[in-house]
Design an enzyme around this catalytic site. Structure first.
Site, short mmCIF file in Angstrom:
data_model
loop_
_atom_site.label_atom_id
_atom_site.label_comp_id
_atom_site.label_asym_id
_atom_site.label_seq_id
_atom_site.Cartn_x
_atom_site.Cartn_y
_atom_site.Cartn_z
N LYS A 49 2.00 0.42 -5.94
CA LYS A 49 2.80 0.03 -4.77
C LYS A 49 4.26 0.41 -4.99
CE LYS A 49 -0.35 -3.68 -3.44
NZ LYS A 49 -0.66 -5.11 -3.31
N GLN A 93 1.17 -10.86 -5.19
CA GLN A 93 -0.03 -10.14 -5.62
C GLN A 93 -1.12 -11.16 -5.99
OE1 GLN A 93 -0.44 -6.82 -5.35
NE2 GLN A 93 -2.54 -7.01 -6.06
N ASP A 116 1.91 -8.70 4.01
CA ASP A 116 0.49 -8.74 3.66
C ASP A 116 -0.34 -9.35 4.80
OD1 ASP A 116 -0.51 -7.63 1.33
OD2 ASP A 116 0.23 -9.26 0.06
N1 GUN Z 1 -5.04 -8.32 -4.26
C1 GUN Z 1 -6.02 -7.48 -3.84
N2 GUN Z 1 -5.67 -6.90 -2.67
C2 GUN Z 1 -4.46 -7.40 -2.35
C3 GUN Z 1 -3.58 -7.18 -1.24
O1 GUN Z 1 -3.84 -6.43 -0.30
N3 GUN Z 1 -2.42 -7.88 -1.29
C4 GUN Z 1 -2.12 -8.72 -2.30
N4 GUN Z 1 -0.96 -9.37 -2.24
N5 GUN Z 1 -2.90 -8.96 -3.32
C5 GUN Z 1 -4.07 -8.28 -3.34
#
Ligand code: GUN
Length: 280
Positions: A49, A93, A116
């Site tokens: 990311k 996350q 998100d």
């Molecule tokens: N863990 C797995 N997929 C995601 C996601 O799309 N966002 C976040 N914050 N954590 C994750």
């Protein structure tokens, strides 16, 4: 023989497009990423990311916390990010360590910075088919890949395998918003092969390597594989890809399908959050 959708290439072109837009801005849209503990997969996702954000002309601020951090410390940090006008998007996350109240922390994020789309307000807006919703990145990535196929979604039978808050529920909602007839299957579902057989679109998000068999698929089905399973040190999807690609009309590979799209959509959400905050 199907078309294998190249998520990596489509994501790169989305990132290029974001870069063209961020170049025109006076300020870099900034995404704060909260990472707790030592989950190896989470660390890899977060690294991806951050490097994609840089390519898109966005800024990523990584905030790392020890495994044993308290909910109070995290909550206070989120509240200060909510008030910080230099931060436009905030993500936590997942998964968080078991001692932390995940839902409560997600609900602490300002809905306008919730890139998100995990805050209940955004989930509710998505349910209302309100364009102001931030849609969760993976679900948005799946919908973007479906658009790439050029196939009309209205009236199609869509089967979502998995009912997680991160993927299954939002993708089902977005398919419903496009007038698909949506079925959600999960670990207690009976006779999954029969449901798959009836589906024009299959979104596999159950986290079980190669669970969806080619023999279950309707000929010409569109198959979106959200699974990222590590099997013998190799990434494997939830679909038995090689035989399935002989039956499907379009299919996503793992890796290089939905995964890179998730990152691109998170950055797209961050740019949109910035623009909303500047225009409000
Ligand atoms: N863990 C797995 N997929 C995601 C996601 O799309 N966002 C976040 N914050 N954590 C994750």
């Amino acid at each position: 023989m199907s078309v294998v959708l190249n998520g990596k290439e489509i994501a790169a072109s989305i990132i290029e497009n974001i870069k063209k837009q961020t170049e025109k801005l006076q300020e870099k849209p900034t995404l704060a990423i909260i990472l707790v503990g030592h989950n190896e997969a989470s660390r890899i996702y977060v690294r991806n990311k951050c490097s994609a954000a840089q390519k898109a002309g966005l800024q990523a601020e990584l905030l790392e916390f020890e495994e044993n951090v308290s909910a109070k410390t995290l909550k206070e940090k989120i509240q200060s990010l909510n008030l910080d006008s230099h931060i436009h998007g905030i993500i936590i996350q997942l998964p968080l360590p078991a001692h932390l109240p995940t839902q409560e922390l997600l609900e602490t994020v300002d809905p306008l910075k919730d890139v998100d789309g995990f805050h209940p307000l955004n989930a509710g807006l998505l349910q209302n088919n309100n364009p102001a919703a931030f849609a969760p990145a993976t679900a948005r990535g799946v919908m973007t890949l479906l658009r790439e196929t050029g196939v009309e979604l209205e009236g199609k039978n869509a089967l979502v395998i998995g009912r997680s808050q991160i993927v299954g529920k939002p993708v089902a909602q977005m398919l419903l918003n496009k007038n698909c007839t949506v079925t959600i299957a999960h670990s207690k579902t009976q006779n999954l092969p029969a449901l798959v057989q009836n589906a024009d679109i299959v979104v596999a998000a159950c986290g079980r390597p190669k669970m969806v068999k080619a023999s279950w698929l309707k000929k010409g089905a569109i198959v979106m594989d959200v699974g990222i399973n590590r099997v013998e040190n190799k990434l494997t999807g939830d679909v038995d890809f090689e035989p399935a690609k002989e039956v499907a009309s379009f299919i996503t590979p793992v890796p290089g399908g939905v995964g890179p799209m998730t990152v691109a959509m998170l950055l797209q959400n961050t740019l949109e959050a910035y623009l909303k905050q500047k225009n409000s």
